[in-house]
Scaffold this motif. Sequence first.
Motif, short mmCIF file in Angstrom:
data_model
loop_
_atom_site.label_atom_id
_atom_site.label_comp_id
_atom_site.label_asym_id
_atom_site.label_seq_id
_atom_site.Cartn_x
_atom_site.Cartn_y
_atom_site.Cartn_z
N GLU A 120 0.82 -1.22 0.00
CA GLU A 120 0.00 0.00 0.00
C GLU A 120 0.85 1.26 0.00
N ASP A 121 1.96 1.23 0.73
CA ASP A 121 2.83 2.41 0.80
C ASP A 121 3.69 2.60 -0.44
N SER A 122 3.71 1.60 -1.31
CA SER A 122 4.49 1.72 -2.55
C SER A 122 3.65 1.27 -3.74
#
Length: 463
Positions: free
Chosen positions: A214-216
């Motif tokens: 999700e963060d990338s």
Amino acid sequence: MHFKQAVFDEEGWRKVLEKHNGRLPIRIKAVPEGKIIPRGNVLFTVENTDQDFYWLTNYIETMLVQMWYPITVATVSREFKKILAKHLKATSGSMEGLDLKLHDFGYRGVSSQESAALGGAAHLVNFCGTDTIAGVLMAQRYYGCPMAGFSIPAAEHSTIISWGKNKEKEAFERILDQFLSGPVSVVSDSYDIFNACKHIWGDELKERVMERCEDSCLVIRPDSGDPGETLIEVIKILGECFGYSVNSVGYKVLPSYLRIIQGDGIDLSSVDLRYMSSNCIGTPLGGSQGNIIYKNGPAGKTHQKQLGKFQGFKKISCGVEKILAKLSDEGWSAENVLFGCGSSLLQKLNRDTLSCAFKCSYVETNGKGMDVYKQPVTDPSKGSKRGRLSLRRNSDGFLETIERGAGKPEEDLLVTVFENGNLMKDYSLDEIRKNALLQDEELNPNLYNHEQELLHNHISRIH
């Protein structure tokens, strides 16, 4: 010479320098920046504080009327936000991520760096996504915000097509290698968006995409064709290739490592300008939605007031509402998509979009005051307010303009922001954003439509 004769009042300006040390003897009162004000109300007033300089209020009209631009951008941006918020809430059950749902792509589409700064900063009142760095710098310099907007690395067409058509997959893979952490956006329509989604992202590079989190996440960007039809087809393909989950309110959501941004052909969808309230964002002098200046008499003290007016019932038509409705009809949550907007946000508007005006309403000549106004027989909609103006909230809870000096000072919502060369009120971006927050009733279509109808009836009654 511009006028083919000497008209510059050098003597008058020398008196400003001698008597007031070059500081303008005027007072500007305005609604707090970011406040949402219904159409037809006063947004700021200007008056001279020295009777010898009655001509100053008219002199600065052109510069102050230019307030229309950031105010219109902020207002349009907020209308986008209402649409996005409504669909996000309905299809996800929360408002998470709303501040990043509309990205400013308008830097290259505006007429100047100054326009980019003013319009870009106005958009940042409502959202935090932007590629218009000039707006970020303006918010930093004038509104005390160290970092008002954010973006992510993003491929443009040149970074894809420079590899050649047969190496589109290698171009995509190179970008994934270059940005292993943090989100990255990749334009994928250089040749065939559907092939890219199904066979390159969804097959050849599928494992590489699924390695991300999700963060990338990978943000795929379609950039051509009918926005609604293309986006629906793209999300269907990605759902087939990568699967999806169903959220708490029953809508489909792509894996958290995968999202879509639609930045081509995005505009407001059939927004009725009768009910569009102004988002009062301006300069450090205190933002104002249009102005009305009142022409002064030949002598004596002249008070000049401003009024922002919204005339005409025209509609702005295009796609966000339609796209989001199509998505929800197909069972997809608004969580899956972000939008980018360029010239429709910062350039495809003018002073008539919200009918901003600046007219004279009151003069004093030789100590005698007079309420003045215009009322053209050829166009009644261009009639202006008369007398000294103030803004108050009435017993029904509606904002209304009080004319002819009948307002009570303790009820006046206009704040002195500039007086005799001094900045009296300096708003921070945090304060402005707080003033511009969406209200609960704006997120409930039934309540909001009823409230707007009541407001429209109220406006019709008092004008």
